[in-house]
Design an enzyme around this catalytic site. Structure first.
Site, PDB file in Angstrom:
ATOM      1  N   HIS A 356      31.412 103.842  63.302  1.00 43.76           N
ATOM      2  CA  HIS A 356      30.864 102.975  62.251  1.00 43.76           C
ATOM      3  C   HIS A 356      31.588 101.640  62.111  1.00 43.76           C
ATOM      4  O   HIS A 356      31.270 100.874  61.199  1.00 43.76           O
ATOM      5  CB  HIS A 356      30.931 103.661  60.885  1.00 43.76           C
ATOM      6  CG  HIS A 356      30.049 104.853  60.755  1.00 43.76           C
ATOM      7  ND1 HIS A 356      28.794 104.797  60.179  1.00 43.76           N
ATOM      8  CD2 HIS A 356      30.244 106.145  61.105  1.00 43.76           C
ATOM      9  CE1 HIS A 356      28.258 106.013  60.188  1.00 43.76           C
ATOM     10  NE2 HIS A 356      29.125 106.853  60.740  1.00 43.76           N
ATOM     11  N   LYS A 544      28.178  95.053  47.339  1.00 46.38           N
ATOM     12  CA  LYS A 544      28.729  95.914  48.399  1.00 46.38           C
ATOM     13  C   LYS A 544      30.219  96.037  48.123  1.00 46.38           C
ATOM     14  O   LYS A 544      30.729  95.383  47.218  1.00 46.38           O
ATOM     15  CB  LYS A 544      28.475  95.310  49.779  1.00 46.38           C
ATOM     16  CG  LYS A 544      28.859  93.822  49.873  1.00 46.38           C
ATOM     17  CD  LYS A 544      28.474  93.213  51.211  1.00 46.38           C
ATOM     18  CE  LYS A 544      27.049  92.736  51.277  1.00 46.38           C
ATOM     19  NZ  LYS A 544      26.206  93.576  52.118  1.00 46.38           N
ATOM     20  N   ARG A 545      30.936  96.860  48.880  1.00 50.06           N
ATOM     21  CA  ARG A 545      32.379  96.933  48.690  1.00 50.06           C
ATOM     22  C   ARG A 545      33.008  95.561  48.861  1.00 50.06           C
ATOM     23  O   ARG A 545      32.497  94.723  49.604  1.00 50.06           O
ATOM     24  CB  ARG A 545      33.001  97.905  49.712  1.00 50.06           C
ATOM     25  CG  ARG A 545      32.849  99.346  49.340  1.00 50.06           C
ATOM     26  CD  ARG A 545      33.478  99.648  48.007  1.00 50.06           C
ATOM     27  NE  ARG A 545      34.933  99.661  48.098  1.00 50.06           N
ATOM     28  CZ  ARG A 545      35.673 100.759  48.088  1.00 50.06           C
ATOM     29  NH1 ARG A 545      35.124 101.949  47.957  1.00 50.06           N
ATOM     30  NH2 ARG A 545      36.984 100.677  48.177  1.00 50.06           N
ATOM     31  N   LYS A 550      33.226  90.817  54.428  1.00 53.11           N
ATOM     32  CA  LYS A 550      31.901  90.741  53.798  1.00 53.11           C
ATOM     33  C   LYS A 550      31.695  89.401  53.078  1.00 53.11           C
ATOM     34  O   LYS A 550      30.596  89.095  52.629  1.00 53.11           O
ATOM     35  CB  LYS A 550      31.705  91.917  52.844  1.00 53.11           C
ATOM     36  CG  LYS A 550      31.667  93.275  53.559  1.00 53.11           C
ATOM     37  CD  LYS A 550      31.561  94.422  52.564  1.00 53.11           C
ATOM     38  CE  LYS A 550      31.740  95.795  53.186  1.00 53.11           C
ATOM     39  NZ  LYS A 550      30.527  96.297  53.869  1.00 53.11           N
ATOM     40  N   THR A 652      23.596  98.764  55.187  1.00 48.52           N
ATOM     41  CA  THR A 652      22.416  99.530  54.783  1.00 48.52           C
ATOM     42  C   THR A 652      21.878  98.982  53.468  1.00 48.52           C
ATOM     43  O   THR A 652      20.696  99.121  53.179  1.00 48.52           O
ATOM     44  CB  THR A 652      22.751 101.027  54.641  1.00 48.52           C
ATOM     45  OG1 THR A 652      23.992 101.144  53.945  1.00 48.52           O
ATOM     46  CG2 THR A 652      22.860 101.689  55.984  1.00 48.52           C
ATOM     47  N   LYS A 656      17.979  98.250  51.823  1.00 48.19           N
ATOM     48  CA  LYS A 656      17.510  98.636  50.482  1.00 48.19           C
ATOM     49  C   LYS A 656      16.895  97.435  49.773  1.00 48.19           C
ATOM     50  O   LYS A 656      15.832  97.537  49.152  1.00 48.19           O
ATOM     51  CB  LYS A 656      18.674  99.209  49.651  1.00 48.19           C
ATOM     52  CG  LYS A 656      19.223 100.519  50.214  1.00 48.19           C
ATOM     53  CD  LYS A 656      20.588 100.886  49.616  1.00 48.19           C
ATOM     54  CE  LYS A 656      21.262 101.931  50.514  1.00 48.19           C
ATOM     55  NZ  LYS A 656      22.689 102.124  50.189  1.00 48.19           N
TER      56      LYS A 656
END
Ligand code: Z15
Length: 816
Positions: A356, A544-545, A550, A652, A656
């Site tokens: 991952h 998100k985290r 990110k 992911t 969504k």
């Protein structure tokens, strides 16, 4: 056709549970008791199906998947189960008749937060899809007493609160103490000769009991509920009576506490491994328990262990469950008397591994001495696997020590779990097309050359049951009115939404649903955080985290830039926008927590400045979790997916948002690439360096962030806000670390995540997405197009691919 349960029966069941389980009438019952009675009434229906299905499965001799994962981020189960049994409407009506409200009841349930982020939520979506497709599966993990911490914001920063999710009991789980197993740690090995040859004797170990708790997971209109099996640690003896009898009570408790700490708490790091001993204990705990259980069950049902691969296949979700491999070797050899080659052959047919991430700090490595002391026999087995593996490499690459030591499982006094997985497993897969290519061409290139047939890329997915039917009931109803409800079972039917894109009424209704969802989020934030937002602005969401790769920080710099524009020229038109952030930072990740402080400080600045407070609003949503995501995602207009290209394996959340009609503003990273392919150039806004551009700069070390700072005035002015006193914080050097990391960095590595490089193109892409938004006709179609093209991101598609390429499971056939 739902599960045939009449409304009269539903009512009787709920009232019956209240009476028999709690000794209460409806008038006397608490909200919690009402919730539990509803849940138990639903559980009865599921457990009955579950018991039958498991029996059928055995009768039909079906292969079963064991999905091993350190995390399952399930969220709440009640309404999801009602939807999947097609009983939601009936329950709603019965509850209304009783003067109750499902939304209030639903909120009594605690989220099962047994995961950090994408990895754990993927496992949860997979269970839903596996069951929906009627494939037999057991997910295995740890019954953490404390899930991921709850996040509060206090005095401008994140504060962690423990998540004691089991305190009020868990109605979904069923304890199976009769299936407990023993897990052994430490001790020494001794070789003894017996009539059957050399035997390994493990002595002076200490052992812990693993007690399984099973939790049925009901897929949509499924005949085969999945099982989530969570192992809980218990001491072998309640108290050490030797010490107890001498009056040393605290010593008598010690062993018990030492054992039970194993399943106490989920480690809160996402995409980061620290090599902690307790973490290793946790991993061995649930993998050993699971493999013992599988062997025991197979022996009871089929006798001969050589047929194990015909009845079981195991997926290792990231490297965390890797110890399942040497543990099965140990059981087959030490307990069942099998030889090495036979045992190894079985393992190489049973196990498969999903990678991952390619980020070095997330690749799991264990210090050899610590490992050896905790798991001496497992260590020995890994050592033999390593020796044999290196021998085989030596034949392929004679004399190439460098290459072999890079590929070795044990090297430089460390055990590398990904290498172990790749050496043994039948298949190794990445989680998007791009990530699948990167692991072959870079991260694990040397392995790919040796084992070209092992490597696959299977793009992640999300379950449309939770992320559409559950989270966005108004949109689901609209879609059902036009194309029927078949798309919830068959994702290919989602393609039919595209035919509706010329239907003006549909598009208007689609936007009206979005508007209602924005109002719902507005009311929710008012209620939970006392925050006011305006639903008539753009909702631009980065959820998100919190992680540097990110790039929440890039988004913050952009907001500061918009603020500067308005301050410099009050006449300039800026489209009113609400920027919503939601992110948990790992408690030990200092820079991530500082980025949260920065978001809050920027919110304070722009939300309170009379020049900007009506056009720019920055909101930090506390405690991002599955349940918060269910409210946030359907209300989103712009989906921020802005990771540095090459670093987000898939993502992911991006799927969504897309499924719920948000338009992506993103980089060509992970599954964004495939969202781009699906919706086409007109329906997504892409910016920034590509993965090739980044990897070229990495290779040649040519990136000089200072240049961008010097040449781009907007960027420079935005960055300067971090250090010029504009932001109100207790410590006026609070954000100089962030500033410094971008311009100077540590060890010559400034701006590792290429924020300054991508800033200009991000700003441009933002302008373009906003001009698309203000063109109402254009935006409607674009938003609806995103939903229409989201079918291929259903985890049902993902599971079908895993099954065809890896697992080869058969569905249960119709009952006679
Ligand atoms: C995690 O959430 C992910 C990868 C990891 O290695 C760990 Cl330890 C945690 C995420 C990826 O970052 C994300 O890109 C991916 O979509 C998700 O796993 C599911 O594959």
């Amino acid at each position: 056709m739902g599960y045939d349960l009449s409304k009269e029966e539903i009512k009787e069941k709920i009232l019956g549970k209240l009476k028999r389980n709690f000794g209460k009438t409806l008038e006397e019952a608490t909200q919690d008791q009402i919730y539990k009675s509803c849940a138990l009434s639903i559980r009865d229906v599921i457990v009955e199906k579950w018991t039958d299905a498991n029996k059928q499965m055995l009768n039909q001799g079906l292969k079963r998947l064991y999905y091993l994962s350190a995390e399952f981020l399930m969220g709440r189960a009640l309404v999801n189960n009602m939807i999947n049994l097609h009983l939601l409407k009936d329950y709603q009506e019965v509850l209304t008749d009783l003067g109750l409200n499902l939304e209030n009841i639903e909120e009594q349930e605690r989220d099962a937060g047994l995961g950090n982020g994408g990895l754990g939520r993927l496992a949860a979506c997979f269970l839903d899809s596996l069951s929906t497709l009627d494939f037999p599966v057991t997910g295995c993990s740890i019954r953490y007493e404390f899930g991921l911490f709850k996040q509060r914001i206090l005095d401008g920063e994140q504060v962690e609160v423990d998540d004691n999710w089991l305190e009020a009991g868990n109605v979904w789980e069923i304890a199976r103490p009769e299936e407990q197993v023993e897990v052994k740690y430490g001790g020494e090995l001794e070789e003894v000769w017996t009539e059957r040859g050399l035997k390994i004797n493990h002595k002076n170990y200490y052992s812990v009991l693993a007690i399984p708790y099973d939790y049925p997971v009901m897929g949509y209109m499924s005949e085969m509920p999945a099982t989530l099996r969570l192992w809980s640690a218990r001491a072998k003896t309640e108290l050490d009576m030797h010490y107890f009898n001498r009056g040393d009570y605290s010593k008598a408790m010690q062993e018990r506490e030492l054992a039970e700490v194993i399943s106490k708490v989920l480690y809160p790091e996402d995409n980061h491994e620290q090599g902690r001993q307790l973490r290793l204990k946790q991993f061995y705990f649930f993998t050993s328990a699971t493999m013992q259980h599988i062997v025991r069950k197979h022996k009871a049902n089929y006798g001969d262990l050589h047929t194990l691969p015909n009845y079981f296949t195991v997926q290792i979700n990231d490297t965390h469950p890797t110890l399942a491999i040497p543990e099965l070797m140990r059981i087959l050899m030490d307990e069942e008397g099998m030889g090495w080659d036979e045992a190894f052959d079985i393992c190489s047919r049973i196990f498969n591994y999903t990678n991952h991430t390619i980020m070095a700090e997330a690749l799991e490595r264990w210090e050899e001495d610590m490992f050896k002391a905790l798991l001496p026999r497992i260590y020995e087995i890994i050592k033999v696997i390593n020796d044999k593996f290196c021998d085989s490499l030596w034949k392929i690459y004679p004399g190439e020590w460098d290459k072999i030591s890079k590929m070795a499982i044990i090297s430089y006094h460390e055990i590398r779990m990904a290498n172990l997985c790749i050496a043994v497993c039948n298949k190794v897969n990445g989680v998007s097309k791009l990530h699948g290519e990167i692991i072959k061409s870079r991260t694990f290139r040397d392995f790919y050359i040796v084992f070209p047939d092992k490597f696959l890329g299977i793009t992640n997915g999300i379950t449309p049951r939770r992320w559409l039917a559950k989270a966005n009931q108004p949109l689901t109803k609209l879609l059902c009115d036009h194309i029927g409800d078949g798309f919830l079972k068959d994702y290919k039917e989602m393609d039919r939404i595209e035919d509706l894109l010329d239907n003006q009424k549909f598009l208007d209704d689609f936007m009206e649903v979005k508007h209602q969802n924005k109002i719902h989020l507005r009311d929710h934030l008012k209620k939970t955080q006392g925050i006011e937002i305006n639903e008539n602005t753009i909702f631009d969401v980065h959820a998100k985290r919190l992680h540097e790769y990110k790039r929440q920080l890039l988004k913050v710099l952009h907001i500061l830039h918009l603020y500067n524009l308005k301050k410099e020229n009050p006449q300039v038109h800026i489209e009113p926008c609400t920027f919503l952030f939601a992110a948990k930072a790992s408690p030990g990740y200092v820079r991530a927590k500082n980025i949260i402080r920065l978001i809050l400080a920027v919110a304070d600045l722009v939300n309170n400045d009379p020049d900007t407070k009506d056009i720019l609003r920055v909101v930090f949503i506390e405690n991002y979790s599955v349940s918060e995501a269910e409210i946030l995602i359907p209300a989103t207009d712009i989906s921020e997916q802005i990771s540095t290209a090459g670093l987000e394996a898939s993502g992911t959340g991006n799927m969504k948002f897309m499924m719920n009609g948000a338009v992506t503003l993103g980089t060509m990273d992970g599954a964004n690439v495939e969202i781009y392919e699906a919706v086409g150039d007109d329906n997504i806004f892409i910016f920034g360096a590509t993965e090739q551009e980044i990897s070229r700069m990495e290779r040649f070390g040519t990136y000089k962030p200072g240049l961008y700072y010097e040449q781009n005035t907007d960027l420079r002015l935005a960055l300067n806000r971090l250090i010029d006193g504009s932001l109100h914080v207790a410590n006026d050097r609070q954000f100089s670390d962030l500033y410094h990391s971008l311009l100077f960095g540590e060890m010559q590595r400034a701006d590792q995540y290429y924020l300054l490089y991508d800033f200009a193109s991000y700003t441009q892409a933002y302008e373009q997405i906003v001009s698309a938004y203000v063109d109402k006709e254009r935006w409607k179609r674009m938003a609806a197009m995103n939903t229409a093209k989201s079918g291929r991101f259903s985890s049902d598609r993902t599971i079908n691919e895993y099954n065809e390429l890896i697992w080869h499971l058969r569905k249960m056939s119709e009952r006679k």
